[in-house]
Design an enzyme around this catalytic site. Structure first.
Site, PDB file in Angstrom:
ATOM      1  N   GLY A  15       1.948  22.280   3.579  1.00  0.00           N
ATOM      2  CA  GLY A  15       1.300  21.051   4.026  1.00  0.00           C
ATOM      3  C   GLY A  15       2.303  20.149   4.701  1.00  0.00           C
ATOM      4  O   GLY A  15       3.374  20.592   5.137  1.00  0.00           O
ATOM      5  N   SER A  16       1.964  18.873   4.750  1.00  0.00           N
ATOM      6  CA  SER A  16       2.800  17.918   5.477  1.00  0.00           C
ATOM      7  C   SER A  16       4.107  17.657   4.737  1.00  0.00           C
ATOM      8  O   SER A  16       4.197  17.820   3.512  1.00  0.00           O
ATOM      9  CB  SER A  16       2.037  16.607   5.638  1.00  0.00           C
ATOM     10  OG  SER A  16       1.693  16.116   4.357  1.00  0.00           O
TER      11      SER A  16
ATOM     12  N   VAL B  76       3.663  14.869   1.898  1.00  0.00           N
ATOM     13  CA  VAL B  76       3.157  15.320   0.595  1.00  0.00           C
ATOM     14  C   VAL B  76       4.151  16.303  -0.036  1.00  0.00           C
ATOM     15  O   VAL B  76       4.398  16.280  -1.240  1.00  0.00           O
ATOM     16  CB  VAL B  76       1.746  15.950   0.732  1.00  0.00           C
ATOM     17  CG1 VAL B  76       1.252  16.449  -0.622  1.00  0.00           C
ATOM     18  CG2 VAL B  76       0.758  14.948   1.311  1.00  0.00           C
ATOM     19  N   GLY B  77       4.756  17.141   0.803  1.00  0.00           N
ATOM     20  CA  GLY B  77       5.713  18.134   0.297  1.00  0.00           C
ATOM     21  C   GLY B  77       6.906  17.490  -0.396  1.00  0.00           C
ATOM     22  O   GLY B  77       7.418  18.009  -1.392  1.00  0.00           O
TER      23      GLY B  77
ATOM     24  N   GLU C 213       6.583  24.938   2.532  1.00  0.00           N
ATOM     25  CA  GLU C 213       6.318  25.260   3.950  1.00  0.00           C
ATOM     26  C   GLU C 213       5.711  24.016   4.563  1.00  0.00           C
ATOM     27  O   GLU C 213       4.503  23.802   4.502  1.00  0.00           O
ATOM     28  CB  GLU C 213       5.339  26.441   4.048  1.00  0.00           C
ATOM     29  CG  GLU C 213       5.847  27.731   3.450  1.00  0.00           C
ATOM     30  CD  GLU C 213       6.870  28.437   4.335  1.00  0.00           C
ATOM     31  OE1 GLU C 213       7.113  28.003   5.478  1.00  0.00           O
ATOM     32  OE2 GLU C 213       7.444  29.432   3.860  1.00  0.00           O
TER      33      GLU C 213
ATOM     34  N   CYS D  29       1.441  24.868  12.291  1.00  0.00           N
ATOM     35  CA  CYS D  29       2.766  24.355  11.938  1.00  0.00           C
ATOM     36  C   CYS D  29       3.778  24.767  12.993  1.00  0.00           C
ATOM     37  O   CYS D  29       4.773  24.088  13.218  1.00  0.00           O
ATOM     38  CB  CYS D  29       3.172  24.878  10.563  1.00  0.00           C
ATOM     39  SG  CYS D  29       2.965  26.652  10.415  1.00  0.00           S
TER      40      CYS D  29
HETATM   41  P1  NAD Z   1      -1.553  17.848   3.738  1.00  0.00           P
HETATM   42  O1  NAD Z   1      -0.154  17.592   3.339  1.00  0.00           O
HETATM   43  O2  NAD Z   1      -2.417  16.676   4.045  1.00  0.00           O
HETATM   44  O3  NAD Z   1      -2.323  18.699   2.628  1.00  0.00           O
HETATM   45  C1  NAD Z   1      -1.847  19.954   2.202  1.00  0.00           C
HETATM   46  C2  NAD Z   1      -2.329  20.237   0.802  1.00  0.00           C
HETATM   47  O4  NAD Z   1      -1.715  19.316  -0.084  1.00  0.00           O
HETATM   48  C3  NAD Z   1      -3.834  20.075   0.602  1.00  0.00           C
HETATM   49  O5  NAD Z   1      -4.320  21.126  -0.181  1.00  0.00           O
HETATM   50  C4  NAD Z   1      -3.934  18.762  -0.140  1.00  0.00           C
HETATM   51  O6  NAD Z   1      -5.072  18.665  -0.960  1.00  0.00           O
HETATM   52  C5  NAD Z   1      -2.684  18.839  -0.987  1.00  0.00           C
HETATM   53  N1  NAD Z   1      -2.222  17.553  -1.550  1.00  0.00           N
HETATM   54  C6  NAD Z   1      -2.347  16.318  -1.022  1.00  0.00           C
HETATM   55  N2  NAD Z   1      -1.818  15.396  -1.864  1.00  0.00           N
HETATM   56  C7  NAD Z   1      -1.331  16.079  -2.931  1.00  0.00           C
HETATM   57  C8  NAD Z   1      -0.686  15.691  -4.135  1.00  0.00           C
HETATM   58  N3  NAD Z   1      -0.430  14.414  -4.410  1.00  0.00           N
HETATM   59  N4  NAD Z   1      -0.342  16.644  -5.006  1.00  0.00           N
HETATM   60  C9  NAD Z   1      -0.589  17.956  -4.744  1.00  0.00           C
HETATM   61  N5  NAD Z   1      -1.220  18.379  -3.630  1.00  0.00           N
HETATM   62  C10 NAD Z   1      -1.586  17.451  -2.730  1.00  0.00           C
HETATM   63  O7  NAD Z   1      -1.482  18.830   5.025  1.00  0.00           O
HETATM   64  P2  NAD Z   1      -2.653  19.327   5.954  1.00  0.00           P
HETATM   65  O8  NAD Z   1      -3.084  18.201   6.837  1.00  0.00           O
HETATM   66  O9  NAD Z   1      -3.690  20.075   5.191  1.00  0.00           O
HETATM   67  O10 NAD Z   1      -1.895  20.420   6.839  1.00  0.00           O
HETATM   68  C11 NAD Z   1      -1.139  20.109   7.962  1.00  0.00           C
HETATM   69  C12 NAD Z   1       0.341  20.085   7.637  1.00  0.00           C
HETATM   70  O11 NAD Z   1       0.733  21.310   7.024  1.00  0.00           O
HETATM   71  C13 NAD Z   1       1.201  19.968   8.874  1.00  0.00           C
HETATM   72  O12 NAD Z   1       2.277  19.110   8.605  1.00  0.00           O
HETATM   73  C14 NAD Z   1       1.692  21.394   9.091  1.00  0.00           C
HETATM   74  O13 NAD Z   1       2.884  21.482   9.832  1.00  0.00           O
HETATM   75  C15 NAD Z   1       1.867  21.858   7.690  1.00  0.00           C
HETATM   76  N6  NAD Z   1       1.829  23.310   7.630  1.00  0.00           N
HETATM   77  C16 NAD Z   1       3.017  23.960   7.454  1.00  0.00           C
HETATM   78  C17 NAD Z   1       3.042  25.351   7.437  1.00  0.00           C
HETATM   79  C18 NAD Z   1       4.338  26.084   7.282  1.00  0.00           C
HETATM   80  O14 NAD Z   1       4.288  27.273   7.010  1.00  0.00           O
HETATM   81  N7  NAD Z   1       5.490  25.456   7.423  1.00  0.00           N
HETATM   82  C19 NAD Z   1       1.849  26.088   7.579  1.00  0.00           C
HETATM   83  C20 NAD Z   1       0.661  25.387   7.740  1.00  0.00           C
HETATM   84  C21 NAD Z   1       0.666  24.003   7.764  1.00  0.00           C
END
Ligand code: NAD
Length: 506
Positions: A241-242, A245-246, A263, A297
C-alpha cells in the site's frame, strides 16, 4: 455482476464477513461495506465487515490449521497450490472481469492479473521442492553445521486496491508452501475480487480435506487492518500500500517485534538517452504511464530525457496520448479506464495545481472527464526543473518530463526522490547502460534497460528501496521472508571442543 458470479460458481457473494474455521462466519454485528463500480460510480454490492469477534475466530482457526500444516511435507503442500493454480486457470476470464469491474483496470489487464496468479502458483509448486538451506564446514572436529528453514505461523497479508488479487497470490502461494497459513485483509475498495478468490480457495482446500490454510477478513484499514497489525499471534505482516500507511504498519509491527514485508509507493522514472530507440521508448512510456490509468506501483511517473531529443520525444508522446481510448474498462478497445475513487480524481487535480505553481506546463490532458465514473485525461506536464511535486507519488496518469545534459545529471535527478521501486533507461550505449546499472547508478529495486518500469515477471524478486519499504516478493529467494532460519550444529564425536579453541575447565 450476476453472470460473473454464475461463471465463478458463487451462489452468494456475501455469505458473511470472513472465512475461518472451514465456513463463512455470519457475524450480524459487522458493518456494511459497499463496493462501487469506478466506471459508473454505482454500487455493485454490499459486504459485511469482520468484527473483532469474527476476526478472532479466524485467527484461532488459522493458528490451529498451522499446527498441522507446518508438519505436512513441503512438496505435498505444493500440491494444494498446484490445484489452486488449476482452479484459477479455469476461471481466468470471469475472475479477471470481476477485477476490472471492481477497480477499473481494462479487461486485458484484469486477465493479466489472474495470469500472474497462475504463474506464481506454478512457481510456488516448484519452490515447494527447493526450500534449500546451506551446510557449512564446522571448525570443530566431528561436528556438522547447517541451516534449515521453518515456517513462521499465520501470516497477515494486507493488500492494496490496484492489484486486488495478484498481490495476495504472490504472498499466499509462497507462504503456504513454506508451511504458513495466511490471513488476508484485502483493500476495502476491492472486497469482491477477494471474496471470489476465497471461494475458489475454499473449494480447493475442501478437495484436499483442509481448511484454514487461506482465510479472509474483510474490512477497513482503521478497523480490521489495525487488529491484524497489533496482533502478536501474527508473526509476519506483509503489507502492500501507500508509504504513509506502510510507515505506520512498520512501526506498529516492529513495536511488538513482529516482522514486516513492505511493498510501498513508487515514483518510477525512465531515462531516455540521446541515442535511445525512440520507437521503443514511446511505446514503453505509454504503457507505463497510461496503463491501469497510472495506478500501478510501477507506473512511469517521470521522464528524464536528454536535451537533444526531449522535444521530439515529447511531441511523439503527446500524439500517442491523443490516441488513447478512454472508457468502460470492460469494453473492447478501451486502453484506459477510470480512477478508483472520486478522491483519487481530486488528488490528481491537486497535484496538477502544485505542478503548475512549480512552473510546470500541461502539454496534454489535465482535466477530469465530465461523465459518470471517475474518468480523467492522461496528462503530460513539462517541468522546467526538479521540484517537490515531482518527488511525490500521485496515483493517477500524470507524467512529468524533465531534461538533462549529462548522464551524471540524469542519475542525480533520477535518484533524487524518496521512493526506490522501479527504473529504466533507453539507450544503445553500453557505457550508459553500465553506468545506470552500477552501484552509483539507479538506486531502485528494479532497474531495466530498453523496457519500461511496469509489467514485472513473477520470476524475479519484486520490491524497492528507500520509502518503497525494502521488501521483496514473488520470485528468486523471496520465500525466505515467510520462514525463520535456524542454524544447527551437531557434535557426533566423543569430545566437547569449544569454538574459537577456548579451554574451559579442561
Ligand atoms: P493504502 O495505503 O490506502 O491501502 C492499502 C491497504 O492498507 C488497504 O488494505 C487498507 O485497508 C490498509 N490500511 C489502511 N490503513 C491501515 C491501518 N491503519 N492499518 C492496517 N492496514 C491499513 O493504498 P492503496 O490506495 O490501496 O494502494 C495504492 C498504494 O499502494 C500506492 O502507494 C502504490 O504505490 C502502493 N502499491 C505498492 C506496491 C508494491 O509492490 N510496491 C504494489 C501495489 C500498490
Amino acid at each position: 455482476m450476476k453472470s460473473l458470479l454464475q461463471k465463478l460458481n458463487i451462489q452468494d457473494i456475501n455469505p458473511g464477513a470472513s472465512f475461518g474455521a472451514g465456513h463463512w462466519i455470519e457475524d450480524k454485528a459487522g458493518a456494511e461495506l459497499v463496493s462501487y463500480n469506478p466506471a459508473t460510480g454505482e454500487p455493485i454490492a454490499k459486504v459485511i465487515q469482520a468484527t473483532p469477534a469474527s476476526y478472532d475466530q479466524v485467527v484461532k482457526a488459522s493458528q490451529q490449521a498451522f499446527e498441522s500444516w507446518r508438519n505436512v511435507p513441503a512438496p505435498k503442500r505444493g500440491q494444494l497450490v498446484r490445484d489452486l493454480g488449476e482452479a484459477v486457470r479455469e476461471l481466468k476470464e470471469p475472475l479477471g472481469e470481476l477485477v476490472s469491474l471492481e477497480m477499473g483496470k481494462i479487461r486485458a489487464e484484469g486477465l493479466g492479473e489472474v495470469q500472474e496468479m497462475i504463474d506464481i502458483c506454478e512457481f510456488a509448486v516448484g519452490l515447494s521442492r527447493q526450500l534449500y538451506g546451506l551446510t557449512m564446514h564446522s571448525e570443530r572436529p566431528n561436528h556438522r553445521m547447517y541451516e534449515q528453514w521453518h515456517p513462521l505461523g499465520p501470516v497477515g497479508v494486507i493488500s492494496a486496491f490496484n492489484f486486488p488479487i495478484a498481490v495476495w497470490s504472490w504472498n499466499s502461494t509462497l507462504a503456504s508452501v513454506c508451511g504458513d497459513t495466511v490471513i488476508w485483509k484485502p483493500s476495502e475498495l476491492a472486497p469482491l475480487a477477494a471474496i471470489a478468490t476465497q471461494h475458489i480457495c475454499n473449494r480447493v482446500m475442501a478437495d484436499h480435506g483442509l481448511s484454514g490454510i487461506f482465510s479472509l477478513v474483510i474490512g477497513t484499514g482503521q478497523e480490521v487492518g489495525e487488529l491484524l497489525i497489533n496482533d502478536p499471534r501474527i508473526p509476519l505482516v506483509s503489507f502492500t500500500g501507500s508509504t504513509k500507511v506502510g510507515r505506520h504498519v512498520n512501526q506498529t509491527v516492529a513495536g511488538r517485534f513482529g516482522k514486516t514485508l513492505l511493498e510501498l509507493g513508487g515514483n518510477n522514472a525512465i531515462i531516455v538517452a540521446e541515442d535511445a530507440n525512440l520507437d521503443l521508448a514511446v511505446r514503453a512510456i505509454l504503457f507505463g504511464a497510461v496503463g491501469t490509468a497510472g495506478q500501478r506501483c510501477t507506473s512511469t511517473r517521470r521522464i528524464i530525457a536528454h536535451k537533444s531529443i526531449v522535444d521530439e520525444l515529447t511531441q511523439r508522446l503527446v500524439k500517442a496520448y491523443g490516441q488513447v481510448s478512454i472508457g468502460d474498462p470492460l469494453d473492447e478497445g478501451t486502453l484506459m479506464g477510470p480512477l478508483v475513487t472520486p478522491a483519487a480524481v481530486e488528488k490528481m487535480e491537486a497535484a496538477l495545481q502544485n505542478a503548475s505553481q512549480a512552473g510546470g506546463t500541461v502539454l496534454t490532458g489535465g482535466k477530469r472527464i465530465e461523465r459518470p465514473g471517475n474518468y480523467v485525461e492522461p496528462t503530460i506536464v513539462r517541468m522546467p526543473k526538479q521540484s517537490d511535486v515531482v518527488k511525490e507519488e500521485t496515483f493517477a496518469p500524470v507524467l512529468y518530463i524533465l531534461d538533462y545534459d549529462s548522464v551524471d545529471e540524469a542519475m542525480r535527478i533520477h535518484n533524487d526522490v524518496p521512493q526506490g521501486l522501479s527504473s529504466a533507461i533507453f539507450t544503445d550505449s553500453m557505457q550508459t547502460v553500465e553506468r545506470f546499472l552500477s552501484s552509483g547508478g539507479s538506486d531502485c529495486g528494479i532497474a531495466n534497460v530498453n523496457i519500461g518500469t511496469s509489467g514485472a515477471e513473477i520470476g524475479g524478486a519484486f520490491g524497492g528501496e528507500k520509502e518503497t519499504g525494502g521488501g521483496r516478493e514473488s520470485g528468486s529467494d523471496s520465500w525466505r521472508a515467510y520462514m525463520r532460519r535456524q542454524t544447527n550444529t551437531i557434535n557426533w564425536g566423543k569430545e566437547l571442543p569449544l569454538a574459537q579453541g577456548i579451554k574451559f575447565g579442561d
